[in-house]
Write an enzyme that holds these catalytic residues in place. Structure first.
Site, PDB file in Angstrom:
ATOM      1  N   ASP A 207     -43.662 -55.704   1.733  1.00 18.16           N
ATOM      2  CA  ASP A 207     -43.130 -56.491   0.499  1.00 18.16           C
ATOM      3  C   ASP A 207     -42.150 -57.368   0.852  1.00 18.16           C
ATOM      4  O   ASP A 207     -41.052 -57.048   0.248  1.00 18.16           O
ATOM      5  CB  ASP A 207     -42.820 -55.462  -0.591  1.00 18.16           C
ATOM      6  CG  ASP A 207     -42.881 -56.232  -1.846  1.00 18.16           C
ATOM      7  OD1 ASP A 207     -43.518 -57.295  -2.186  1.00 18.16           O
ATOM      8  OD2 ASP A 207     -42.186 -55.669  -2.865  1.00 18.16           O
TER       9      ASP A 207
ATOM     10  N   VAL B 166     -31.871 -50.364 -10.310  1.00 20.95           N
ATOM     11  CA  VAL B 166     -30.823 -50.079  -9.273  1.00 20.95           C
ATOM     12  C   VAL B 166     -29.516 -50.383  -9.693  1.00 20.95           C
ATOM     13  O   VAL B 166     -29.278 -51.374 -10.622  1.00 20.95           O
ATOM     14  CB  VAL B 166     -31.356 -50.941  -8.064  1.00 20.95           C
ATOM     15  CG1 VAL B 166     -30.137 -50.832  -6.939  1.00 20.95           C
ATOM     16  CG2 VAL B 166     -32.641 -50.700  -7.572  1.00 20.95           C
TER      17      VAL B 166
ATOM     18  N   ALA C 207     -30.637 -54.532 -10.625  1.00 20.65           N
ATOM     19  CA  ALA C 207     -32.064 -55.021 -10.403  1.00 20.65           C
ATOM     20  C   ALA C 207     -32.618 -54.021 -11.592  1.00 20.65           C
ATOM     21  O   ALA C 207     -32.346 -52.733 -11.477  1.00 20.65           O
ATOM     22  CB  ALA C 207     -32.806 -55.382  -9.215  1.00 20.65           C
TER      23      ALA C 207
ATOM     24  N   ALA D  11     -36.727 -53.227 -12.445  1.00 23.76           N
ATOM     25  CA  ALA D  11     -38.170 -53.504 -12.256  1.00 23.76           C
ATOM     26  C   ALA D  11     -38.959 -52.569 -12.839  1.00 23.76           C
ATOM     27  O   ALA D  11     -38.446 -51.851 -13.785  1.00 23.76           O
ATOM     28  CB  ALA D  11     -38.293 -53.585 -10.719  1.00 23.76           C
ATOM     29  N   SER D  12     -40.416 -52.654 -12.804  1.00 19.08           N
ATOM     30  CA  SER D  12     -41.427 -51.904 -13.762  1.00 19.08           C
ATOM     31  C   SER D  12     -41.219 -50.397 -13.067  1.00 19.08           C
ATOM     32  O   SER D  12     -41.652 -49.558 -13.922  1.00 19.08           O
ATOM     33  CB  SER D  12     -42.710 -52.287 -13.270  1.00 19.08           C
ATOM     34  OG  SER D  12     -43.111 -52.421 -11.938  1.00 19.08           O
ATOM     35  N   ILE D  13     -40.720 -50.036 -11.988  1.00 16.33           N
ATOM     36  CA  ILE D  13     -40.884 -48.705 -11.557  1.00 16.33           C
ATOM     37  C   ILE D  13     -39.402 -48.162 -11.457  1.00 16.33           C
ATOM     38  O   ILE D  13     -39.069 -46.864 -11.824  1.00 16.33           O
ATOM     39  CB  ILE D  13     -41.469 -48.355 -10.129  1.00 16.33           C
ATOM     40  CG1 ILE D  13     -42.952 -48.804 -10.023  1.00 16.33           C
ATOM     41  CG2 ILE D  13     -41.083 -47.260  -9.445  1.00 16.33           C
ATOM     42  CD1 ILE D  13     -43.868 -48.724  -8.870  1.00 16.33           C
TER      43      ILE D  13
ATOM     44  N   LYS E 257     -30.985 -46.051  -6.792  1.00 18.73           N
ATOM     45  CA  LYS E 257     -32.425 -46.515  -7.259  1.00 18.73           C
ATOM     46  C   LYS E 257     -32.766 -45.124  -7.924  1.00 18.73           C
ATOM     47  O   LYS E 257     -33.305 -44.079  -7.620  1.00 18.73           O
ATOM     48  CB  LYS E 257     -33.150 -46.843  -6.296  1.00 18.73           C
ATOM     49  CG  LYS E 257     -34.614 -47.191  -6.650  1.00 18.73           C
ATOM     50  CD  LYS E 257     -35.406 -47.549  -5.246  1.00 18.73           C
ATOM     51  CE  LYS E 257     -36.924 -48.223  -5.578  1.00 18.73           C
ATOM     52  NZ  LYS E 257     -37.662 -48.674  -4.499  1.00 18.73           N
TER      53      LYS E 257
END
Length: 455
Positions: free
Chosen positions: A291, A140, A133, A135-137, A154
Site C-alpha cells: 500500500d 492515529v 489521521a 481512516a476506516s479501520i 494507532k
C-alpha cells in the site's frame, strides 16, 4: 463430588454461559449488520428507480462509501485492479475515500487504557487529542513516552473486526449464489477473491501482526545493509491487537517535489532508493509493502526514506514475480507465445494449461498489442482506457483456459501504478524498465533456482 470439583464444574458452566451470551450478541450484531447492508442497498436502488439516475459506477461507489470499512476497502481494490474490472468502475472507484469522521478522544483514551491496563498518563507523557489521521479501520494520534521518545498511537475503531467478518460472510454467500446461478463465472472465482480479500483485511485488524511486520522489515534492511531506508520501530510494551504504538517519523511525502527540494538536491535518487528497496523486499523479505500510496513513503529530515503503515502486505512466489515481469516484457514486444508462457506461470490453476492454444487466442489481440508500449502498462495516467481494456481482455482469455490470477497480481500492479505517480512527480525522465539504476531483478539473481514458494 469434592468441593474443588464442584467449583471447577461451576466455573465451567459460567464460562460456557459467557461464551453462549457472546455468541448470541455476535449473532444479533451480525443480523443487524446484514439488515443495515440490505437497507442501504435498498435505499440506493429505490433512489435510482425514483429518478436519481446517476451512472451505475457512481451509484455503486456511493453505496460502498455508505456501507463503511469493508466496502470502502473493496472499492479501493476495484480501483487498483484494472486487470479485473471494467475501466469505468476502476476510474470511478479511484474516488473511493478512506477518510472518516474522527472518533472522540474519550474513546481513544478508554480503548488504550482498557487494552494496556494502565491510565493514559502512566503510559504516555503526552498524547495529542487531535488525530493525525482518521481512516476506516483506525485513528492515529501523536504522543510522547515518559523517556522522551516521540511516537504515534494507532487505535482500532470499535467493532471493525466483527463488521468485516459479517460483511465478508455475506459477500461470500452472495458470490456463491451468483456462481451457482451463472456457472460461466466460476472460472473467475468470485468467492475465492472474496476469501483472499477477507484474509488480507483481517490481518490489517491485528496490530500485533503489523508490529511483527515492522520488526521483520527492519531486520530485512539490516541484513541487506540498507542504511538509506527505515521503518518505524514498534513499542512492544504499548502494543496489543487493537493498539499499536510505534516510532514517529518527521518528514514529507515523497510526491511533494517543492518541499522535497528543501530536503534533497536529488529527488530522483531518493525515488530510486525507495524503488530498489521495494524490489529487493519482494524476494529477500517475508513480504512486500502492498500500500505504497503517497502518505506511506516519506523523505525524513535526516535524508533517509521512511516506509510506514505495514498493515497491508503481500507475499509472492519467486516464479510469480519473474512471470509477471516476463508478461510485461512480452506484451511490449507483441510476443504472444511469451505472453502465454508468462500467464501460465503467473496464474493459479489446477488444470494443465495448453500454452499453444492460449497463445492462439492471445494472437487475436495482436494488432492492439503492437500499439502498446510496455512502460504504459504501469503508468496510471497515460493511455488508461486502452491499457485497462487490454489487461481485462488478457485476464478473460486466461480464465477461459483455467487460469485465475492471484491476489498478488493485483497488489503488484497497484504498487506499479503508485510508482508511476512518484516517477511523474520526481523524475519524469525515468524509465523503470530500462534505467540501469533501477534493479528489478537483483534479488532474483541472489536466490537459488527453485519452484518452491519462498513465503
Amino acid at each position: 463430588m469434592t468441593k474443588e470439583s464442584t467449583l471447577k464444574a461451576a466455573r465451567g458452566d459460567l464460562t460456557r454461559e459467557r461464551e453462549g451470551l457472546a455468541l448470541m450478541r455476535n449473532t444479533a450484531r451480525g443480523a443487524l449488520r446484514v439488515m443495515e447492508t440490505v437497507g442501504v442497498v435498498g435505499r440506493q436502488g429505490m433512489g435510482w428507480l425514483l429518478g436519481d439516475r446517476d451512472e451505475l459506477p457512481v451509484r455503486l461507489r456511493r453505496t460502498f462509501e455508505s456501507l463503511g470499512a469493508t466496502y470502502i476497502k473493496l472499492g479501493q481494490f476495484i480501483a487498483s485492479s484494472p486487470s479485473l474490472f471494467p475501466e469505468e468502475y476502476v476510474s470511478e472507484f479511484q474516488k473511493c475515500l478512506d477518510r472518516t469522521p474522527p472518533m472522540p478522544f474519550h474513546y481513544i483514551r478508554d480503548t488504550v487504557e482498557r487494552e494496556l491496563g494502565q491510565p493514559l498518563s502512566a503510559l504516555y507523557e503526552w498524547v495529542d487529542p487531535q488525530p493525525l489521521a482518521s481512516a476506516s479501520i483506525a485513528q492515529v494520534h501523536a504522543a510522547r513516552l515518559h523517556n522522551g521518545a516521540e511516537v504515534v498511537i494507532k487505535v482500532q475503531r470499535p467493532g471493525v473486526r466483527h463488521v468485516l467478518l459479517t460483511d465478508f460472510n455475506f459477500l461470500y454467500f452472495s458470490a456463491r449464489v451468483v456462481e451457482s446461478l451463472a456457472p460461466g463465472l466460476s472460472r473467475s472465482a468470485l468467492s475465492g477473491v472474496i476469501e483472499e480479500l477477507q484474509a488480507g483485511m483481517l490481518e490489517e485488524c491485528d496490530f500485533q501482526q503489523e508490529a511483527r511486520n515492522l520488526e521483520a522489515f527492519n531486520r530485512f534492511l539490516a541484513e541487506s545493509a540498507n542504511t538509506a531506508v527505515v521503518a518505524p520501530r514498534p513499542v512492544g510494551t504499548h502494543t496489543t491487537a487493537r493498539v499499536l504504538t510505534m516510532e514517529r517519523f518527521h518528514g514529507v511525502p515523497l510526491t511533494d517535489l517543492e518541499v522535497l527540494r528543501a530536503y534533497t538536491d536529488d529527488p530522483a535518487g531518493t525515488l530510486i532508493t525507495a524503488l530498489n528497496t521495494w524490489f529487493s523486499s519482494l524476494m529477500l523479505c517475508d513480504f512486500f509493502h502492498a500500500d505504497l500510496h503517497a502518505g506511506n513513503l516519506m523523505l525524513l529530515e535526516d535524508g533517509r526514506v521512511g516506509f510506514i503503515d505495514f498493515g497491508m502486505v503481500g507475499r509472492i512466489r519467486r516464479e510469480t514475480w519473474a512471470g509477471m515481469m516476463e508478461l510485461f516484457e512480452a506484451i511490449g514486444h507483441g510476443d504472444v507465445d511469451g505472453m502465454a508462457r508468462a500467464m501460465a506461470m503467473v496464474g493459479m490453476t489446477r488444470e494443465e494449461v495448453d500454452v499453444a492454444a492460449l497463445a492462439r487466442d492471445i494472437g487475436a489481440l495482436q494488432e492492439r498489442l503492437t500499439d502498446v508500449d510496455a512502460s504504459s502498462l504501469v503508468q496510471a495516467d497515460r493511455n488508461d482506457r486502452e491499457v485497462n481494456q487490454l489487461l481485462t481482455d488478457l485476464v478473460r482469455i486466461g480464465e477461459g483456459h483455467g487460469i485465475r490470477f492471484p491476489r498478488e497480481f493485483a497488489l503488484l500492479l497497484k504498487q506499479f501504478l503508485y510508482f508511476d505517480r512518484y516517477v511523474q512527480a520526481l523524475a519524469p525522465e525515468l524509465d523503470m524498465f530500462s534505467d540501469g539504476r533501477v534493479d528489478m531483478f537483483g534479488a532474483l539473481d541472489q536466490l537459488p533456482g527453485s519452484d518452491e514458494p519462498l513465503h
